[in-house]
Design a protein around this motif. Structure first.
Motif, PDB file in Angstrom:
ATOM      1  N   ALA A   1      12.160   1.940   1.114  1.00 23.04           N
ATOM      2  CA  ALA A   1      12.994   2.930   0.425  1.00 23.04           C
ATOM      3  C   ALA A   1      12.207   4.145  -0.036  1.00 23.04           C
ATOM      4  O   ALA A   1      12.786   5.175  -0.387  1.00 23.04           O
ATOM      5  N   THR A   2      10.880   4.041  -0.050  1.00 18.06           N
ATOM      6  CA  THR A   2      10.045   5.149  -0.513  1.00 18.06           C
ATOM      7  C   THR A   2       8.960   5.443   0.515  1.00 18.06           C
ATOM      8  O   THR A   2       8.648   4.621   1.377  1.00 18.06           O
ATOM      9  N   ALA A   3       8.368   6.623   0.390  1.00 17.06           N
ATOM     10  CA  ALA A   3       7.273   7.005   1.291  1.00 17.06           C
ATOM     11  C   ALA A   3       6.088   6.061   1.145  1.00 17.06           C
ATOM     12  O   ALA A   3       5.438   5.695   2.133  1.00 17.06           O
ATOM     13  N   ASP A   4       5.772   5.635  -0.090  1.00 13.11           N
ATOM     14  CA  ASP A   4       4.645   4.719  -0.298  1.00 13.11           C
ATOM     15  C   ASP A   4       4.860   3.404   0.425  1.00 13.11           C
ATOM     16  O   ASP A   4       3.918   2.827   0.995  1.00 13.11           O
ATOM     17  N   GLU A   5       6.085   2.883   0.414  1.00 12.60           N
ATOM     18  CA  GLU A   5       6.365   1.624   1.094  1.00 12.60           C
ATOM     19  C   GLU A   5       6.216   1.775   2.607  1.00 12.60           C
ATOM     20  O   GLU A   5       5.728   0.864   3.285  1.00 12.60           O
ATOM     21  N   ILE A   6       6.640   2.914   3.148  1.00 10.91           N
ATOM     22  CA  ILE A   6       6.472   3.166   4.580  1.00 10.91           C
ATOM     23  C   ILE A   6       4.992   3.229   4.934  1.00 10.91           C
ATOM     24  O   ILE A   6       4.539   2.635   5.919  1.00 10.91           O
ATOM     25  N   ILE A   7       4.212   3.946   4.125  1.00 15.05           N
ATOM     26  CA  ILE A   7       2.778   4.094   4.385  1.00 15.05           C
ATOM     27  C   ILE A   7       2.071   2.750   4.336  1.00 15.05           C
ATOM     28  O   ILE A   7       1.230   2.423   5.186  1.00 15.05           O
TER      29      ILE A   7
ATOM     30  N   LEU B   1       9.830  -4.854   6.837  1.00 18.99           N
ATOM     31  CA  LEU B   1       9.417  -4.066   5.674  1.00 18.99           C
ATOM     32  C   LEU B   1       9.567  -2.577   5.939  1.00 18.99           C
ATOM     33  O   LEU B   1      10.006  -1.808   5.077  1.00 18.99           O
ATOM     34  N   LEU B   2       9.193  -2.172   7.171  1.00 26.44           N
ATOM     35  CA  LEU B   2       9.264  -0.767   7.531  1.00 26.44           C
ATOM     36  C   LEU B   2      10.712  -0.279   7.554  1.00 26.44           C
ATOM     37  O   LEU B   2      11.027   0.804   7.036  1.00 26.44           O
TER      38      LEU B   2
ATOM     39  N   GLY C   1     -11.768  -0.787  -8.770  1.00 25.89           N
ATOM     40  CA  GLY C   1     -12.188  -0.898 -10.154  1.00 25.89           C
ATOM     41  C   GLY C   1     -11.030  -0.807 -11.136  1.00 25.89           C
ATOM     42  O   GLY C   1     -10.002  -0.185 -10.864  1.00 25.89           O
ATOM     43  N   ARG C   2     -11.196  -1.421 -12.278  1.00 24.17           N
ATOM     44  CA  ARG C   2     -10.169  -1.376 -13.316  1.00 24.17           C
ATOM     45  C   ARG C   2      -9.994   0.058 -13.813  1.00 24.17           C
ATOM     46  O   ARG C   2     -10.969   0.759 -14.078  1.00 24.17           O
ATOM     47  N   GLY C   3      -8.755   0.484 -13.910  1.00 23.50           N
ATOM     48  CA  GLY C   3      -8.473   1.831 -14.406  1.00 23.50           C
ATOM     49  C   GLY C   3      -8.411   2.887 -13.329  1.00 23.50           C
ATOM     50  O   GLY C   3      -8.077   4.041 -13.616  1.00 23.50           O
ATOM     51  N   GLU C   4      -8.742   2.538 -12.060  1.00 23.78           N
ATOM     52  CA  GLU C   4      -8.636   3.519 -10.988  1.00 23.78           C
ATOM     53  C   GLU C   4      -7.176   3.872 -10.734  1.00 23.78           C
ATOM     54  O   GLU C   4      -6.267   3.076 -10.965  1.00 23.78           O
ATOM     55  N   TRP C   5      -6.975   5.106 -10.221  1.00 25.51           N
ATOM     56  CA  TRP C   5      -5.618   5.575  -9.966  1.00 25.51           C
ATOM     57  C   TRP C   5      -4.903   4.634  -9.008  1.00 25.51           C
ATOM     58  O   TRP C   5      -5.396   4.307  -7.935  1.00 25.51           O
ATOM     59  N   GLY C   6      -3.709   4.151  -9.407  1.00 28.23           N
ATOM     60  CA  GLY C   6      -2.894   3.310  -8.540  1.00 28.23           C
ATOM     61  C   GLY C   6      -3.370   1.876  -8.424  1.00 28.23           C
ATOM     62  O   GLY C   6      -2.830   1.120  -7.614  1.00 28.23           O
ATOM     63  N   ALA C   7      -4.387   1.458  -9.223  1.00 25.18           N
ATOM     64  CA  ALA C   7      -4.951   0.118  -9.074  1.00 25.18           C
ATOM     65  C   ALA C   7      -3.917  -0.966  -9.359  1.00 25.18           C
ATOM     66  O   ALA C   7      -3.802  -1.940  -8.614  1.00 25.18           O
ATOM     67  N   ALA C   8      -3.153  -0.814 -10.438  1.00 26.96           N
ATOM     68  CA  ALA C   8      -2.176  -1.837 -10.795  1.00 26.96           C
ATOM     69  C   ALA C   8      -1.107  -1.976  -9.709  1.00 26.96           C
ATOM     70  O   ALA C   8      -0.693  -3.086  -9.360  1.00 26.96           O
ATOM     71  N   ARG C   9      -0.675  -0.846  -9.155  1.00 26.94           N
ATOM     72  CA  ARG C   9       0.351  -0.877  -8.108  1.00 26.94           C
ATOM     73  C   ARG C   9      -0.181  -1.586  -6.862  1.00 26.94           C
ATOM     74  O   ARG C   9       0.520  -2.401  -6.249  1.00 26.94           O
ATOM     75  N   LEU C  10      -1.417  -1.291  -6.478  1.00 27.75           N
ATOM     76  CA  LEU C  10      -1.989  -1.930  -5.292  1.00 27.75           C
ATOM     77  C   LEU C  10      -2.172  -3.429  -5.497  1.00 27.75           C
ATOM     78  O   LEU C  10      -1.966  -4.222  -4.579  1.00 27.75           O
TER      79      LEU C  10
ATOM     80  N   PRO D   1      10.331  13.555   6.196  1.00 27.86           N
ATOM     81  CA  PRO D   1      10.041  14.723   5.349  1.00 27.86           C
ATOM     82  C   PRO D   1       8.739  14.646   4.571  1.00 27.86           C
ATOM     83  O   PRO D   1       8.204  15.673   4.149  1.00 27.86           O
ATOM     84  N   ASP D   2       8.184  13.438   4.388  1.00 27.98           N
ATOM     85  CA  ASP D   2       6.942  13.317   3.626  1.00 27.98           C
ATOM     86  C   ASP D   2       5.750  13.523   4.556  1.00 27.98           C
ATOM     87  O   ASP D   2       5.563  12.771   5.513  1.00 27.98           O
ATOM     88  N   PRO D   3       4.895  14.519   4.304  1.00 32.11           N
ATOM     89  CA  PRO D   3       3.759  14.793   5.211  1.00 32.11           C
ATOM     90  C   PRO D   3       2.759  13.653   5.280  1.00 32.11           C
ATOM     91  O   PRO D   3       2.121  13.452   6.308  1.00 32.11           O
ATOM     92  N   GLU D   4       2.619  12.881   4.195  1.00 35.72           N
ATOM     93  CA  GLU D   4       1.655  11.783   4.222  1.00 35.72           C
ATOM     94  C   GLU D   4       2.144  10.655   5.124  1.00 35.72           C
ATOM     95  O   GLU D   4       1.339   9.976   5.771  1.00 35.72           O
ATOM     96  N   VAL D   5       3.469  10.466   5.196  1.00 38.42           N
ATOM     97  CA  VAL D   5       4.019   9.481   6.130  1.00 38.42           C
ATOM     98  C   VAL D   5       3.708   9.900   7.561  1.00 38.42           C
ATOM     99  O   VAL D   5       3.280   9.089   8.392  1.00 38.42           O
ATOM    100  N   ARG D   6       3.893  11.191   7.877  1.00 43.30           N
ATOM    101  CA  ARG D   6       3.627  11.667   9.237  1.00 43.30           C
ATOM    102  C   ARG D   6       2.145  11.554   9.570  1.00 43.30           C
ATOM    103  O   ARG D   6       1.776  11.213  10.699  1.00 43.30           O
ATOM    104  N   GLU D   7       1.283  11.831   8.599  1.00 40.40           N
ATOM    105  CA  GLU D   7      -0.161  11.729   8.844  1.00 40.40           C
ATOM    106  C   GLU D   7      -0.560  10.277   9.100  1.00 40.40           C
ATOM    107  O   GLU D   7      -1.331   9.980  10.021  1.00 40.40           O
ATOM    108  N   THR D   8      -0.020   9.357   8.289  1.00 44.03           N
ATOM    109  CA  THR D   8      -0.324   7.939   8.479  1.00 44.03           C
ATOM    110  C   THR D   8       0.212   7.453   9.818  1.00 44.03           C
ATOM    111  O   THR D   8      -0.435   6.656  10.515  1.00 44.03           O
ATOM    112  N   LEU D   9       1.402   7.918  10.200  1.00 47.26           N
ATOM    113  CA  LEU D   9       1.976   7.557  11.490  1.00 47.26           C
ATOM    114  C   LEU D   9       1.071   8.009  12.628  1.00 47.26           C
ATOM    115  O   LEU D   9       0.832   7.275  13.597  1.00 47.26           O
ATOM    116  N   ALA D  10       0.535   9.232  12.535  1.00 45.73           N
ATOM    117  CA  ALA D  10      -0.348   9.745  13.578  1.00 45.73           C
ATOM    118  C   ALA D  10      -1.581   8.862  13.741  1.00 45.73           C
ATOM    119  O   ALA D  10      -2.015   8.572  14.862  1.00 45.73           O
TER     120      ALA D  10
END
Length: 218
Positions: A145-151, A140-141, A112-121, A175-184
């Protein structure tokens, strides 16, 4: 949520709520009468009106209770609070259950318009763009350069032939826990000894292993 035998299912809403509420969230356990009128249902679906005992039975009887919720249509009193506890802030799902490993859909119905991170996605996943190939994803992997790009790259790997898991080994200690969680979660789709070794390593990481059921000590 009723208090279930699974820690992650009991506190599944933490990560979703963190998208909208800054600061640290705590878990508050309550006790109400069995015949208390409540509603129970999965988010986005018309809830059922039942008693508190019936709501607990419904949720406990589900094969997959993620996204289910119980509402008490009145103010709760301090005397009904039984426990306040700290919970890991990464428990549960961020956008919807099973969102990891799936390419986000940027169409207006799903995002939806205005949702968090919508424009970036929408910039990253324009509507109608072709999906990258496995070699393109690995490039790409490696270039991320950033955790978001890896995820993002890990999530897209779920829709491609994945090959050797060893090429992802360098992310186990990211070092980013969300990267490790996504990797799992990504490694759950891999086969072979290398994948088993990496999954075993991540199971020692309380953040990366959080998407697995963990029994709550109480």
């Amino acid at each position: 949520m009723p208090v279930l035998g699974s820690f992650s299912l009991t506190y599944q809403w933490v990560r979703e709520l963190r998208r909208w509420h800054p600061g640290v969230l705590a878990g508050v356990q309550l006790r109400i009468a069995d015949d208390e009128p409540v509603t129970v249902g999965r988010y986005g679906v018309e809830p059922r009106r039942v008693t508190a005992a019936e709501a607990v039975a419904v949720v406990r009887g589900l094969d997959d209770p993620r996204g289910w919720e119980v509402f008490v249509p009145r103010a709760l009193t301090a005397g009904e609070v039984r426990r306040v506890r700290q919970v890991p802030q990464g428990v549960g799902w961020r956008y919807k259950p099973d969102a990891h490993g799936r390419r986000p859909c940027p169409c207006p119905s799903c995002l939806g318009r205005g949702e968090w991170g919508a424009a970036r996605l929408r910039r990253r996943f324009p509507i109608g763009s072709p999906r990258p190939t496995k070699p393109q994803l690995m490039t790409l992997l490696r270039d991320a350069a950033t955790a978001d790009e890896i995820i993002d790259a890990l999530m897209m790997l779920g829709a491609r032939r994945r090959g050797d898991a060893q090429e992802l080994a360098y992310l186990v200690e990211h070092p980013d826990p969300e990267v490790r969680e996504t990797l799992a979660e990504t490694l759950e789709s891999y086969r072979g000894r290398a994948a088993r070794v990496l999954r075993a390593q991540l199971e020692q990481d309380p953040v990366a292993a959080d998407h697995h059921d963990r029994a709550e000590l109480r």
